[in-house]
Enzyme design. Structure first.
Site, PDB file in Angstrom:
ATOM      1  N   ASP A  11      30.625 -45.559 -46.580  1.00 16.51           N
ATOM      2  CA  ASP A  11      30.690 -46.086 -45.222  1.00 16.51           C
ATOM      3  C   ASP A  11      31.399 -45.019 -44.391  1.00 16.51           C
ATOM      4  OD1 ASP A  11      30.754 -47.971 -43.029  1.00 16.51           O
ATOM      5  OD2 ASP A  11      32.851 -48.331 -43.551  1.00 16.51           O
ATOM      6  N   ASP A  13      33.271 -45.273 -40.725  1.00 20.24           N
ATOM      7  CA  ASP A  13      34.543 -45.651 -40.107  1.00 20.24           C
ATOM      8  C   ASP A  13      35.403 -46.437 -41.092  1.00 20.24           C
ATOM      9  OD1 ASP A  13      34.016 -45.410 -36.788  1.00 20.24           O
ATOM     10  OD2 ASP A  13      32.239 -45.640 -38.033  1.00 20.24           O
ATOM     11  N   ASP A 169      34.929 -50.306 -46.691  1.00 19.31           N
ATOM     12  CA  ASP A 169      36.188 -51.004 -46.430  1.00 19.31           C
ATOM     13  C   ASP A 169      35.993 -52.391 -45.825  1.00 19.31           C
ATOM     14  OD1 ASP A 169      35.290 -49.952 -43.904  1.00 19.31           O
ATOM     15  OD2 ASP A 169      37.310 -50.286 -43.113  1.00 19.31           O
TER      16      ASP A 169
END
Length: 222
Positions: A11, A13, A169
């Protein structure tokens, strides 16, 4: 021992790059223009994974959709203008990318960030090797947690999805990896607390710091 995966997907960001400071900075600028008190950095950081509209809503009411859309677009324009002012690779993670390069393992990015912002942001970074694939939120008609972006990333890396490790996240990252049949790694140094990682127990691996990821990669990729 043979390595358990042939590709690592990140991922963007909150996993590969810490973009939270520039999101907060852009919102501060917009609040200043409207003579509003900006929300704290911590509040913005905890909202980044929800997207630009959610960050804008921290300071502006969405009750008037047309006006709110103007404010959202103004926020995104300021963010793009200052997109690399403070953003950086999470400390400790670069060594993991160097290790992947040393062992000729492809890596890539699957993000829900729009392509225009993603490409603009990545243009400021020089990785040990460039990502083999970059799949964005508008690359396809669907985005994470739908498996199609994940499958496309695996295809572009020339790897069976089952042989991919996806790191993220947010709960949708774990869901997306599972939906695609990939191995998953939950990142707890990003923008979601462990308490909000509602499917944490379903992740194959848990990484509390970027150094944990690098240590894991150096141990498993040989």
């Amino acid at each position: 021992m043979s390595k358990p995966f042939d590709c690592v997907l990140f991922d963007l960001d909150g996993t590969l790059l810490d973009t939270s400071y520039d999101f907060s900075y852009a919102l501060n600028l917009l609040c200043e223009q409207h003579q509003l008190t900006p929300p704290s950095y911590d509040v913005v950081r905890n909202t980044v994974s929800q997207g630009g509209a959610a960050v804008t809503a921290l300071a502006f009411s969405p009750d008037n959709p047309a006006k709110f859309e103007q404010q959202r677009q103004a926020f995104l324009a300021l963010y793009k203008q200052h997109i690399n002012l403070h953003t950086h690779i999470f400390p400790g993670l670069l060594a993991g990318l160097v290790h992947l390069t040393k062992h000729n393992m492809p890596w890539g990015i699957v993000t829900n960030k729009p392509q225009g912002l993603t490409e603009h942001l990545l243009s400021f970074f020089e990785f040990p090797t460039p990502p083999k694939t970059v799949i964005c939120g508008d690359t396809l008609a669907v985005r994470k947690p739908h498996p199609e972006p994940m499958w496309l990333a695996a295809q572009e890396c020339g790897v069976d999805p089952k042989r991919c490790l996806y790191l993220g996240d947010h709960p949708r990252d774990i869901e997306a990896g599972m939906n695609a049949g990939m191995q998953t790694g939950a990142v707890l140094f990003g923008y979601m607390s462990a308490e909000k990682m509602t499917n944490l127990a379903q992740a194959d691996h848990i990484f509390r710091t970027p150094y944990d990821i690098t240590k894991f990669l150096t141990e498993r990729v040989k």
